[in-house]
Design a protein around this motif. Sequence first.
Motif, PDB file in Angstrom:
ATOM      1  N   ALA A   1       0.873  -0.976   0.092  1.00 21.89           N
ATOM      2  CA  ALA A   1       0.003  -0.372   0.202  1.00 21.89           C
ATOM      3  C   ALA A   1       0.661   1.231  -0.319  1.00 21.89           C
ATOM      4  O   ALA A   1       0.600   2.613  -0.458  1.00 21.89           O
ATOM      5  N   VAL A   2       1.950   1.224   0.807  1.00 19.57           N
ATOM      6  CA  VAL A   2       2.511   2.272   1.017  1.00 19.57           C
ATOM      7  C   VAL A   2       3.167   3.020  -0.077  1.00 19.57           C
ATOM      8  O   VAL A   2       3.289   3.934  -0.942  1.00 19.57           O
ATOM      9  N   GLU A   3       4.019   1.472  -0.289  1.00 15.43           N
ATOM     10  CA  GLU A   3       4.839   1.855  -2.053  1.00 15.43           C
ATOM     11  C   GLU A   3       3.901   2.004  -2.907  1.00 15.43           C
ATOM     12  O   GLU A   3       4.883   3.233  -4.103  1.00 15.43           O
ATOM     13  N   SER A   4       3.120   1.852  -3.156  1.00 16.45           N
ATOM     14  CA  SER A   4       2.214   1.917  -4.203  1.00 16.45           C
ATOM     15  C   SER A   4       1.663   3.499  -4.404  1.00 16.45           C
ATOM     16  O   SER A   4       2.018   4.698  -5.080  1.00 16.45           O
ATOM     17  N   ALA A   5       1.252   4.077  -3.261  1.00 10.74           N
ATOM     18  CA  ALA A   5       1.485   5.384  -2.942  1.00 10.74           C
ATOM     19  C   ALA A   5       2.450   5.880  -2.708  1.00 10.74           C
ATOM     20  O   ALA A   5       1.982   7.212  -4.120  1.00 10.74           O
ATOM     21  N   VAL A   6       3.495   5.436  -3.004  1.00 11.01           N
ATOM     22  CA  VAL A   6       4.838   6.374  -2.688  1.00 11.01           C
ATOM     23  C   VAL A   6       4.935   6.723  -4.680  1.00 11.01           C
ATOM     24  O   VAL A   6       4.870   7.688  -5.005  1.00 11.01           O
ATOM     25  N   ASN A   7       4.075   5.279  -5.592  1.00 11.13           N
ATOM     26  CA  ASN A   7       4.668   5.375  -6.891  1.00 11.13           C
ATOM     27  C   ASN A   7       3.929   6.634  -7.424  1.00 11.13           C
ATOM     28  O   ASN A   7       3.874   6.730  -8.375  1.00 11.13           O
ATOM     29  N   LYS A   8       2.518   6.638  -6.645  1.00 10.23           N
ATOM     30  CA  LYS A   8       1.553   8.216  -7.332  1.00 10.23           C
ATOM     31  C   LYS A   8       1.646   8.981  -6.894  1.00 10.23           C
ATOM     32  O   LYS A   8       1.284   9.993  -7.864  1.00 10.23           O
ATOM     33  N   LEU A   9       2.639   9.095  -6.066  1.00 14.85           N
ATOM     34  CA  LEU A   9       2.925  10.707  -5.595  1.00 14.85           C
ATOM     35  C   LEU A   9       4.360  10.714  -6.474  1.00 14.85           C
ATOM     36  O   LEU A   9       3.862  12.156  -6.740  1.00 14.85           O
ATOM     37  N   ALA A  10       4.944  10.391  -6.893  1.00 16.64           N
ATOM     38  CA  ALA A  10       6.524  10.223  -7.628  1.00 16.64           C
ATOM     39  C   ALA A  10       5.845  10.767  -9.124  1.00 16.64           C
ATOM     40  O   ALA A  10       5.746  11.495  -9.541  1.00 16.64           O
ATOM     41  N   ASP A  11       4.315  10.253  -9.578  1.00 15.86           N
ATOM     42  CA  ASP A  11       3.426  10.283 -11.000  1.00 15.86           C
ATOM     43  C   ASP A  11       2.720  12.199 -10.822  1.00 15.86           C
ATOM     44  O   ASP A  11       2.848  12.574 -11.415  1.00 15.86           O
ATOM     45  N   ALA A  12       2.684  12.050  -9.486  1.00 15.77           N
ATOM     46  CA  ALA A  12       1.858  13.543  -9.010  1.00 15.77           C
ATOM     47  C   ALA A  12       2.949  14.638  -9.684  1.00 15.77           C
ATOM     48  O   ALA A  12       2.119  15.512  -9.914  1.00 15.77           O
TER      49      ALA A  12
ATOM     50  N   VAL B   1      12.314 -10.659   4.298  1.00 19.58           N
ATOM     51  CA  VAL B   1      11.745  -9.471   3.554  1.00 19.58           C
ATOM     52  C   VAL B   1      11.563  -9.091   2.620  1.00 19.58           C
ATOM     53  O   VAL B   1      11.243  -8.239   2.002  1.00 19.58           O
ATOM     54  N   VAL B   2      12.562 -10.071   1.627  1.00 18.31           N
ATOM     55  CA  VAL B   2      12.204 -10.721   0.017  1.00 18.31           C
ATOM     56  C   VAL B   2      10.962 -10.904  -0.397  1.00 18.31           C
ATOM     57  O   VAL B   2      10.543 -10.665  -1.779  1.00 18.31           O
ATOM     58  N   ASN B   3      10.360 -11.252   0.250  1.00 17.01           N
ATOM     59  CA  ASN B   3       8.552 -11.008  -0.064  1.00 17.01           C
ATOM     60  C   ASN B   3       7.728  -9.930  -0.580  1.00 17.01           C
ATOM     61  O   ASN B   3       6.706  -9.950  -1.352  1.00 17.01           O
ATOM     62  N   ASN B   4       8.340  -8.920   0.209  1.00 20.51           N
ATOM     63  CA  ASN B   4       7.692  -7.796   0.422  1.00 20.51           C
ATOM     64  C   ASN B   4       7.254  -6.483  -1.618  1.00 20.51           C
ATOM     65  O   ASN B   4       6.251  -6.456  -1.855  1.00 20.51           O
ATOM     66  N   THR B   5       8.620  -6.639  -1.826  1.00 15.64           N
ATOM     67  CA  THR B   5       8.679  -5.650  -3.333  1.00 15.64           C
ATOM     68  C   THR B   5       8.091  -6.292  -4.128  1.00 15.64           C
ATOM     69  O   THR B   5       7.829  -4.970  -5.084  1.00 15.64           O
ATOM     70  N   PRO B   6       7.920  -7.502  -4.660  1.00 17.00           N
ATOM     71  CA  PRO B   6       6.947  -7.657  -5.717  1.00 17.00           C
ATOM     72  C   PRO B   6       5.825  -7.311  -6.469  1.00 17.00           C
ATOM     73  O   PRO B   6       5.252  -6.542  -7.237  1.00 17.00           O
ATOM     74  N   ALA B   7       4.937  -6.743  -5.372  1.00 12.62           N
ATOM     75  CA  ALA B   7       3.601  -6.555  -5.429  1.00 12.62           C
ATOM     76  C   ALA B   7       3.343  -4.979  -5.898  1.00 12.62           C
ATOM     77  O   ALA B   7       2.742  -4.990  -6.969  1.00 12.62           O
ATOM     78  N   PRO B   8       4.183  -4.702  -5.029  1.00 12.48           N
ATOM     79  CA  PRO B   8       4.554  -2.909  -5.306  1.00 12.48           C
ATOM     80  C   PRO B   8       4.967  -2.232  -6.426  1.00 12.48           C
ATOM     81  O   PRO B   8       4.392  -1.606  -7.996  1.00 12.48           O
ATOM     82  N   ALA B   9       5.915  -3.698  -6.652  1.00 14.38           N
ATOM     83  CA  ALA B   9       6.819  -3.092  -8.333  1.00 14.38           C
ATOM     84  C   ALA B   9       6.340  -3.231  -9.422  1.00 14.38           C
ATOM     85  O   ALA B   9       6.221  -2.748 -10.486  1.00 14.38           O
ATOM     86  N   ILE B  10       5.298  -5.135  -9.028  1.00 18.66           N
ATOM     87  CA  ILE B  10       4.848  -5.176 -10.565  1.00 18.66           C
ATOM     88  C   ILE B  10       3.372  -4.229 -10.652  1.00 18.66           C
ATOM     89  O   ILE B  10       3.453  -4.011 -12.186  1.00 18.66           O
ATOM     90  N   VAL B  11       2.724  -3.876  -9.949  1.00 22.59           N
ATOM     91  CA  VAL B  11       1.818  -2.810 -10.001  1.00 22.59           C
ATOM     92  C   VAL B  11       1.939  -1.642 -10.450  1.00 22.59           C
ATOM     93  O   VAL B  11       1.673  -1.082 -11.436  1.00 22.59           O
ATOM     94  N   HIS B  12       2.970  -1.063 -10.082  1.00 25.92           N
ATOM     95  CA  HIS B  12       3.676   0.076 -10.179  1.00 25.92           C
ATOM     96  C   HIS B  12       4.057  -0.802 -12.377  1.00 25.92           C
ATOM     97  O   HIS B  12       3.899   0.687 -12.928  1.00 25.92           O
ATOM     98  N   ALA B  13       5.278  -1.393 -12.291  1.00 29.55           N
ATOM     99  CA  ALA B  13       5.309  -1.097 -13.832  1.00 29.55           C
ATOM    100  C   ALA B  13       3.693  -1.557 -14.815  1.00 29.55           C
ATOM    101  O   ALA B  13       3.943  -1.601 -16.062  1.00 29.55           O
ATOM    102  N   VAL B  14       3.325  -2.638 -14.253  1.00 27.95           N
ATOM    103  CA  VAL B  14       2.072  -2.296 -15.044  1.00 27.95           C
ATOM    104  C   VAL B  14       1.053  -1.126 -15.190  1.00 27.95           C
ATOM    105  O   VAL B  14       0.270  -0.895 -16.103  1.00 27.95           O
TER     106      VAL B  14
END
Lengths: 150, 755
Positions: free
Chosen positions: B377-388, B718-731
């Motif tokens: 959630a937080v990483e997706s929002a940070v990526n959204k902020l980068a867009d904004a 820790v290795v479990n966490n980045t794929p979901a937000p990174a892939i959502v960002h790529a999509v």
Amino acid sequence: MKIEVTINGQKTVLEVAADELLADTLRAAGFASIRRGCDTTNCGLCTVWIDGKPTLSCATLSARMDGHDITTIEGVAGEAEAFARLLVAEGGEQCGFCSPGFIMTVLAMKRELADPTDEAITHYLTGNLCRCTGYMGQLRAVKKFLEVRS
Amino acid sequence: MKLVGKGVPKIDGLAIATGKPLYTEDLAPANALVVKILHSPHASARIKAIDTAVAEGVEGVACVLTHKDVPKVRFTLAGQTYPEPSPYDRLILEDLVRYVGDEVAIVAAVDERTAQRALELIKVDYEVLTPVLDFEQAIGHPSVVHPETDLHCNFDIGHDRLRNIAATHKVEVGDIAAELAASDVVVEETYYTQAQAQAMMETYRAFSYLDHAGRLVVVSSTQIPFHVRRHLARALELPASRIRVIKPRIGGGFGGKQTAVVEIFAAIVTLRTGRPAKIVYERKETFTATNSRHAMRLKVRLGADRGGLIRAIDVQCLSDTGAYGEHAPTVFSVAGEKSLPLYNKARAVRYAGHAVYTNKLPAGAMRGYGATQGCFAVESAVNKLADALGIDPCELRRKNIIRAGEIDIYHNRILGSSSLDRCIERGRELIGWLDKYPRRDLGGKVRAVGMAVTMQGSGIAGIDTASAEVRLNDDGNYTLLLGSTDMGTGSDTILAQMAAEVLETSMDTIIVHAADTDVSPFDTGSYASSTAYVTGMAVVKAAGELREKIIVAAAALMNAAPAEVTFDGSILTGPAGATITLAELAQRSVVGPDRRQLSGYASHGSPVSPPPFVAGFAEVEIDKETGKVELLDYIAVIDCGTVVNPNLARIQAEGGLVQGIGLALYEDVKYDERGALQTNSFMTYKIPSRKDIGTVRVFFEESYEPTGPFGAKSIGEVVNNTPAPAIVHAVRNAIGAWLTRLPLTPEKVYAAMVK
């Protein structure tokens, strides 16, 4: 009913129920390497060779094995260990619960495919699930194993 | 260093890979009764009557137990340090069933066939009740999941039984409303993460028997042998001294086996019958009647200034704990605790909300333990902020991430180590960010990249403690006694590496024993990314103590001062060239009067939980006609402090990343309208196969953690966490639309694309 099978080169007569599955028969006969992971033919853990072909023992009726030749990892111990050493060197076994079925598929692939590409290797092994390793280390080990041969 | 940092093969690797009988089921006595469970077909129902007479009459049936036959003391199955923060909301069997799969009766028979037949002959008369299935409707729902009045919490966790609230949590630092109001840019979004099955290959299993002294011995595939002993003692009303728990090799855990799912059922059968008993869950039972990751809804608001400094982070979370509250408060708090401190330019942060009960499969511990959900959630929002803001998301992280030496606003603690800045930089280069960001349109398909960063912890700060003992044996080798549980990660191996490093010996002189509650030193078990860090430090201390004792003993034999003696791992050298071999010293330490076998013993707990970090980068290709997302490449650059064993660390990382990829793309949890889990097999619940994952590449950027063994931090979760937000960002970069609900099935991606 009685079935006569050859397990790892040894002729054996086994008493099995009509609805008994080979995975259970083999475990009951003392082959501890046989694992069941899914009951729906998805995971590949229970893979053995029947007449040399990798087959899911959880989806094979023992009664149909009368007169057939079954190989478990215990029957190809030397070759299995040779590959297992490469797998372990990569850390590619992790919990190891899926390894016997996976190794049986790898050894069958080695017999069946000549100089397979990465894609062909992945395709051949797709039916063997692993939740621990993420598969990359297994691929590294398989490629080393195939190189060792050639 | 001779061994730490080397890719030593796992000490049990060959045996487990080649199918030797080492796992729980392999070791069960041949005459063990087979235990089977009758599971509820209803999501919520009161048992009006239960008739077991016919089932009990079947030849070969040893016992049939119902709610009338079990102790009435409530407990939790969460494998946590006592007093557990999870609510005591369970009975072994109860006249109220709370989800499809809940236990109704326990049957034990001489074989599987007989047990199965007996199960089918039990007649249950249910009063079917209205279930609560939608976790967003749970609070204040007219149906109450836990109407009982004897439920107990060890702490004030904000439990509100009558409103279906299992736990309430709030952390607020600074004035969030004022900081959001003062921000130049505010982004807001609500994200949903699904429940996820741990899907370890070895399903849940245990067996039990009474030993020569009449004590209950339980052998279990568990991550938490000492906690299991305590659970059993409480639930079965038995002194813990009458119970021994042994953990053999484990076929995967991923947090699932941090919850004691089946041990009690075998144990109660052994207690009632006096006979050995074993229970092995089928895959379907493992999906439907054990535990999973907590599904969550996370509403995130981020406020930033024009220059891209994140000033406010507000996360409101709702977590679905299902029918029982195992790990409900702690998974909930970790979701905030391990995601908000990443951005330390914030002047105000808030994380708050509830974990709620529903009539569904209980959630429990799973790798990432809430951090996975929070990070998404937080990483997706940070990526959204980068867009904004129109700022490159890598640059936005560079401006905002916490650095070593800073005090984090969330915990008010100094960060001891971090190379996250280097991880981001390196990952960016490796994926070819400058050439690929944000997208390349190939006509029918479009390729894009995305990224995310994450942190976890290493052990539970101030709570968990591990102990270790190293003994010098009579012929000069060592026994390393551990209470931690290697579930395939290779922790036994890396702990032996650490001991061998301190004692300057080779791996083959170290015998590792773990874990048996009768023999092993206390350890809270393997969870919370604690083993390398917490147990590792206990091993380093214990081996150090033994090393000192060896020198002192040699000095005494040489009539020298300890400071005059040196030890190279095999020979002790004193003044004037006097020498004694370790083997000789060892032998002399166990022969004759006034001798003492040498051993080192240490406990370790840490006041801090130093975070490992990951920067993850995804490259995806999307089919514009179908919405199918194909992951082409995934790069993770990891800071786990010192890498103790590069091969094992890399595999841990690759495996965790693929579980994260499964969460992002494939693993879909579906219930029918009655609350029955539809995705209850690998046929319907798809974990990634080797064809689904593209290329996964792992790199390390080492840092040095001052509180860790040899500078190490954790890596397991820790290795479990980045794929979901990174892939959502790529999509998002591919199709221009943000997806907020996992997994990213083709249907969802296509719908987002055409909207």
